[in-house]
Design a protein around this motif. Structure first.
Motif, PDB file in Angstrom:
ATOM      1  N   THR A  33      -4.539  -6.913 -15.682  1.00 33.52           N
ATOM      2  CA  THR A  33      -4.662  -6.367 -17.035  1.00 33.52           C
ATOM      3  C   THR A  33      -4.284  -4.886 -17.027  1.00 33.52           C
ATOM      4  O   THR A  33      -4.329  -4.236 -15.959  1.00 33.52           O
ATOM      5  N   ILE A  34      -3.945  -4.363 -18.179  1.00 30.28           N
ATOM      6  CA  ILE A  34      -3.563  -2.943 -18.274  1.00 30.28           C
ATOM      7  C   ILE A  34      -4.751  -2.055 -17.881  1.00 30.28           C
ATOM      8  O   ILE A  34      -4.587  -1.045 -17.198  1.00 30.28           O
ATOM      9  N   ILE A  35      -5.961  -2.463 -18.310  1.00 30.92           N
ATOM     10  CA  ILE A  35      -7.165  -1.683 -17.975  1.00 30.92           C
ATOM     11  C   ILE A  35      -7.309  -1.574 -16.459  1.00 30.92           C
ATOM     12  O   ILE A  35      -7.566  -0.492 -15.921  1.00 30.92           O
ATOM     13  N   ASN A  36      -7.124  -2.697 -15.771  1.00 28.09           N
ATOM     14  CA  ASN A  36      -7.257  -2.675 -14.310  1.00 28.09           C
ATOM     15  C   ASN A  36      -6.194  -1.781 -13.669  1.00 28.09           C
ATOM     16  O   ASN A  36      -6.451  -1.138 -12.654  1.00 28.09           O
ATOM     17  N   PHE A  37      -4.992  -1.773 -14.257  1.00 29.02           N
ATOM     18  CA  PHE A  37      -3.943  -0.897 -13.721  1.00 29.02           C
ATOM     19  C   PHE A  37      -4.323   0.570 -13.922  1.00 29.02           C
ATOM     20  O   PHE A  37      -4.218   1.386 -13.011  1.00 29.02           O
ATOM     21  N   LEU A  38      -4.812   0.875 -15.130  1.00 31.75           N
ATOM     22  CA  LEU A  38      -5.136   2.272 -15.450  1.00 31.75           C
ATOM     23  C   LEU A  38      -6.307   2.800 -14.626  1.00 31.75           C
ATOM     24  O   LEU A  38      -6.376   3.988 -14.337  1.00 31.75           O
ATOM     25  N   ARG A  39      -7.218   1.894 -14.253  1.00 30.53           N
ATOM     26  CA  ARG A  39      -8.378   2.381 -13.492  1.00 30.53           C
ATOM     27  C   ARG A  39      -8.135   2.415 -11.976  1.00 30.53           C
ATOM     28  O   ARG A  39      -9.032   2.781 -11.206  1.00 30.53           O
ATOM     29  N   LEU A  40      -6.902   2.069 -11.542  1.00 24.16           N
ATOM     30  CA  LEU A  40      -6.606   2.068 -10.104  1.00 24.16           C
ATOM     31  C   LEU A  40      -6.881   3.414  -9.412  1.00 24.16           C
ATOM     32  O   LEU A  40      -7.500   3.429  -8.348  1.00 24.16           O
ATOM     33  N   PRO A  41      -6.433   4.559  -9.987  1.00 22.95           N
ATOM     34  CA  PRO A  41      -6.711   5.827  -9.287  1.00 22.95           C
ATOM     35  C   PRO A  41      -8.211   6.039  -9.071  1.00 22.95           C
ATOM     36  O   PRO A  41      -8.635   6.453  -7.992  1.00 22.95           O
ATOM     37  N   TRP A  42      -9.022   5.695 -10.083  1.00 25.65           N
ATOM     38  CA  TRP A  42     -10.477   5.831  -9.958  1.00 25.65           C
ATOM     39  C   TRP A  42     -11.004   4.873  -8.872  1.00 25.65           C
ATOM     40  O   TRP A  42     -11.834   5.251  -8.047  1.00 25.65           O
ATOM     41  N   ASP A  43     -10.489   3.651  -8.882  1.00 28.38           N
ATOM     42  CA  ASP A  43     -10.950   2.669  -7.890  1.00 28.38           C
ATOM     43  C   ASP A  43     -10.524   3.049  -6.472  1.00 28.38           C
ATOM     44  O   ASP A  43     -11.259   2.827  -5.514  1.00 28.38           O
ATOM     45  N   MET A  44      -9.328   3.623  -6.337  1.00 29.36           N
ATOM     46  CA  MET A  44      -8.887   4.043  -5.007  1.00 29.36           C
ATOM     47  C   MET A  44      -9.726   5.233  -4.543  1.00 29.36           C
ATOM     48  O   MET A  44      -9.989   5.396  -3.358  1.00 29.36           O
ATOM     49  N   HIS A  45     -10.155   6.044  -5.498  1.00 29.64           N
ATOM     50  CA  HIS A  45     -10.926   7.257  -5.166  1.00 29.64           C
ATOM     51  C   HIS A  45     -12.376   6.925  -4.812  1.00 29.64           C
ATOM     52  O   HIS A  45     -12.947   7.518  -3.900  1.00 29.64           O
ATOM     53  N   THR A  46     -12.946   5.974  -5.538  1.00 32.49           N
ATOM     54  CA  THR A  46     -14.377   5.694  -5.351  1.00 32.49           C
ATOM     55  C   THR A  46     -14.660   4.276  -4.871  1.00 32.49           C
ATOM     56  O   THR A  46     -15.790   3.971  -4.520  1.00 32.49           O
ATOM     57  N   GLN A  47     -13.626   3.425  -4.882  1.00 29.91           N
ATOM     58  CA  GLN A  47     -13.757   2.014  -4.513  1.00 29.91           C
ATOM     59  C   GLN A  47     -14.746   1.269  -5.418  1.00 29.91           C
ATOM     60  O   GLN A  47     -15.345   0.276  -5.008  1.00 29.91           O
ATOM     61  N   GLN A  48     -14.918   1.753  -6.642  1.00 32.50           N
ATOM     62  CA  GLN A  48     -15.852   1.113  -7.554  1.00 32.50           C
ATOM     63  C   GLN A  48     -15.351  -0.234  -8.066  1.00 32.50           C
ATOM     64  O   GLN A  48     -16.122  -1.068  -8.484  1.00 32.50           O
ATOM     65  N   GLY A  49     -14.041  -0.429  -8.030  1.00 30.67           N
ATOM     66  CA  GLY A  49     -13.484  -1.667  -8.586  1.00 30.67           C
ATOM     67  C   GLY A  49     -13.711  -2.897  -7.732  1.00 30.67           C
ATOM     68  O   GLY A  49     -13.253  -3.989  -8.075  1.00 30.67           O
ATOM     69  N   LYS A  50     -14.431  -2.748  -6.616  1.00 29.72           N
ATOM     70  CA  LYS A  50     -14.604  -3.923  -5.740  1.00 29.72           C
ATOM     71  C   LYS A  50     -15.422  -5.023  -6.413  1.00 29.72           C
ATOM     72  O   LYS A  50     -15.232  -6.198  -6.140  1.00 29.72           O
ATOM     73  N   SER A  51     -16.326  -4.620  -7.336  1.00 27.18           N
ATOM     74  CA  SER A  51     -17.167  -5.632  -7.989  1.00 27.18           C
ATOM     75  C   SER A  51     -16.346  -6.521  -8.929  1.00 27.18           C
ATOM     76  O   SER A  51     -16.724  -7.658  -9.180  1.00 27.18           O
ATOM     77  N   ILE A  52     -15.226  -6.000  -9.438  1.00 27.70           N
ATOM     78  CA  ILE A  52     -14.403  -6.824 -10.332  1.00 27.70           C
ATOM     79  C   ILE A  52     -13.113  -7.296  -9.642  1.00 27.70           C
ATOM     80  O   ILE A  52     -12.206  -7.817 -10.281  1.00 27.70           O
ATOM     81  N   GLY A  53     -13.017  -7.051  -8.325  1.00 32.91           N
ATOM     82  CA  GLY A  53     -11.848  -7.522  -7.566  1.00 32.91           C
ATOM     83  C   GLY A  53     -10.622  -6.636  -7.705  1.00 32.91           C
ATOM     84  O   GLY A  53      -9.530  -7.018  -7.309  1.00 32.91           O
TER      85      GLY A  53
END
Lengths: 630, 35
Positions: free
Chosen positions: A369-389
């Motif tokens: 999804t576009i949201i998941n693409f846009l939040r990539l820098p945040w997820d790479m920085h904090t690894q917070q996106g692991k809960s949503i894959g």
């Protein structure tokens, strides 16, 4: 310590061979560091290809490869002598006063330099540890050991990873064949140091700044994920080296428009493609940049179009030619040159679309999804996106991505090389978004991240309000990463320093599987064939073995078995005499997994064990059972 | 004055994202240190 002598021999030989090839394609670097970082990996990769071809020909004997290497050594003796003279001259000509001033003056950069030296030294010592990491003893070195035992590069249908491009594993094959796994570690370590040095040389050439150069090397070399992979026989850091050298050469080509640097870039893109399944993706990123560069230069007439097309063809053909042996190997072994991809189309062996779907799903769990693409820098920085894959649970690379990269856009001065690095970073992130959620799979982007961070930090040092705080924060990160490194190598130090025997160490790391392998090697007949159930670490076995893993192989196809009797018949028909079961195996916190060891498969194995086997060994959760003859 | 303000904003940005990184990652780092 004999490993060290072998290492010096191999590195000297690789450097001289690399230099010869560089001369052959008309590339001459003025700086010693550039000569070293291009020649050594180039030579080492060529030695790996030579070993690979001897392996394919069924000539994988230590004495043959040693003889071949010695012949090359004799052939290159003049170049080796020159290389040694060059090193002595370099040391002699080094401005000692400046070095002392640099080293002893207590300033920020001398401290960074000391940190970098300590990291390099600790990793060097920690390389003298017998292999024990999971992936290394499951396939990186385990597959090479199968080849060595067979004296040939053979088809291993039951180890998924043996049929992927594996040039770096072939480098480790040289080490394992000549002496042992520690020599393989040392070769991997040397390539890791080459990457840090290559980043130094890159920054020195394009930014003419020693500060940026040392910072970039230190930032990259102290990434927690790099700490993990740089002193063992893993392949990620080494893959990043090949692709970074390709990127490096293409940037020189953009400036000089000299065809020889384009050729060099293509050679390293080929090496990168041949190193891991994500290698071709890295090479594709460089190809996209090359096409964009050609289009931006807008050829105006027919002759310019012709040159542009010619240069593009050179890059593609050379990269493909270097990658080709791996495609051919797969084609002859599996019937599918790009195994396991497009397997239904090629009708390749021992794989199907269902397994491909599961494995692809494992590599990329994110929703596109576009949201998941846009939040990539945040997820790479904090690894917070692991809960949503959106990103996999793994170690990180430190606080650089969001703390420093965006600040480039508020700097008063922009730099064309940094703009270029941002462009390649963007391309890689887009490709990664669609292919994988495992951060390690985008390791090719980490050198650009480190270089951009170092550049931004160097620019911020000009600002007296910001400079001190940034230095304190960096010192904190380097010290913290030093702690991470110390923790990671603490258990290895006694064995690396000779205070513990290899046997004592391996009895603890990896522990149970090593002890069970030792039991098998001492007690089971030479012709025993072991089924590895709920474990895949076969490196320490001196007997033939087969992976039973239902997810990563179809050599044993569980969907064909109605019950334990069918399972037993199949095992007998493929010559299995014993079964090793790791009852403590778990995967991501789960024992039973729908697409791996499902309840049906586990139940079938339990029944088979009761009905058709006799237990011979039961220690630390590992069983070794003998399969009864009917 | 403008330069000072810009510097403060830059510092705030860096410190904020430093804290964000270590705040969310500290458990993993502790895991590595304990291993």
């Amino acid at each position: 310590m004999i490993e060290l002598l072998y290492l010096i021999f191999l590195l000297l030989l690789s450097f001289a061979l690399g230099q010869k090839i560089l001369k052959g394609i008309g590339v001459d670097f003025e700086s010693h560091s550039e000569k070293l970082v291009f020649a050594l990996p180039l030579g080492l990769a060529v030695l790996a290809y030579i070993t690979f071809f001897f392996g394919i020909a069924g000539l994988l004997y230590k004495w043959i490869i040693a003889l071949v290497l010695l012949s090359i050594f004799v052939f290159l003796i003049k170049d080796i002598k020159n290389a040694l003279l060059m090193s002595f001259k370099f040391i002699k000509n080094t401005d000692k006063k400046r070095l002392v001033k640099w080293g002893l003056g207590l300033n920020f950069f001398s401290v960074v330099l000391v940190f970098l030296s300590v990291f390099v030294l600790i990793n060097f010592i920690a390389s003298f540890v017998p292999p024990w990491h999971f992936d290394v003893i499951a396939y990186h070195l385990a597959v090479q050991k199968i080849f060595i035992r067979a004296h040939e590069i053979v088809y291993v249908p039951y180890i998924f990873y043996s049929n992927l491009p594996s040039l770096i594993d072939a480098i480790y094959l040289v080490g394992l064949l000549l002496y042992n796994g520690i020599l393989s570690n040392l070769l991997g370590y040397s390539l890791g140091v080459m990457l840090a040095l290559a980043m130094y040389a890159f920054c020195k050439r394009f930014f003419n700044s020693r500060v940026t150069a040392i910072l970039a090397s230190m930032i990259f070399y102290s990434f927690p994920m790099v700490i993990r992979g740089t002193r063992t026989s893993h392949v990620d850091v080494q893959l990043a080296l090949f692709l970074f050298l390709s990127l490096y050469s293409i940037v020189i080509y953009f400036g000089s428009r000299e065809k020889n640097h384009l050729i060099l870039s293509a050679i390293f893109a080929g090496f990168g493609s041949s190193s891991k399944i994500f290698g071709p993706v890295g090479a594709l990123g460089i190809l996209i940049i090359l096409i964009a560069h050609i289009l931006l230069r807008a050829p105006r007439n027919k002759a310019q179009y012709k040159t542009a097309f010619f240069h593009l063809s050179i890059f593609c053909l050379i990269t493909l030619a270097i990658f080709l042996p791996w495609l051919l190997k797969n084609y002859f072994f599996t019937g599918n040159p790009v195994w396991p991809a497009f397997n239904d189309f090629f009708n390749g062996k021992y794989w199907d679309s269902e397994h491909q779907r599961y494995v692809s799903k494992l590599a990329n769990k994110r929703e596109l999804t576009i949201i998941n693409f846009l939040r990539l820098p945040w997820d790479m920085h904090t690894q917070q996106g692991k809960s949503i894959g959106n990103i996999d649970e793994d170690e990180s690379i430190g606080p650089y991505i969001l703390a420093f990269l965006p600040l480039y856009f508020v700097l008063p001065k922009k730099n064309v090389i940094i703009n270029f690095l941002f462009a390649i970073l963007f391309i890689y992130i887009i490709m990664w978004f669609f292919l994988s959620h495992v951060f390690r799979h985008i390791i090719v982007s980490w050198p650009p991240i480190a270089i951009i961070s170092a550049y931004v930090i160097s620019e911020l040092f000009r600002n007296r309000y910001v400079s001190k705080t940034v230095k304190v924060l960096l010192m904190f990160t380097f010290s913290f990463n030093f702690l991470v490194l110390s923790a990671a190598v603490a258990n290895s130090m006694p064995v690396a320093l000779g205070l513990e025997t290899h046997d004592q160490f391996n009895s603890k790391y990896p522990g149970s599987i090593y002890k069970a392998s030792k039991f098998i090697n001492s007690n089971l007949p030479e012709n025993a064939k072991i089924l590895l159930f709920r474990d895949t670490r076969g490196f320490y076995l001196d007997r033939d073995y087969v992976w039973a893993d239902p997810l990563f192989q179809l050599y044993i196809n569980y969907s064909k078995f109605r019950n334990e009797d069918d399972f037993y018949k199949e095992l007998r028909s493929i010559g299995i005499s014993h079964i090793l079961i790791n009852t403590e195996f778990e995967w991501r916190g789960q024992i039973v997994y729908e697409h791996r060891y499902s309840e049906r498969i586990m139940g079938m194995m339990d029944k088979l064990l009761n009905k058709y086997t006799v237990n011979l060994y039961n220690e630390d959760g590992i069983l070794v059972n003998e399969l009864k003859r009917k | 004055m403008k330069k000072k303000l810009k510097s403060i904003l830059i510092l705030l940005w860096i410190v904020l994202f430093y804290i964000a990184h270590y705040y969310f990652e500290y458990k993993k780092y502790i895991g590595i240190l304990q291993s």
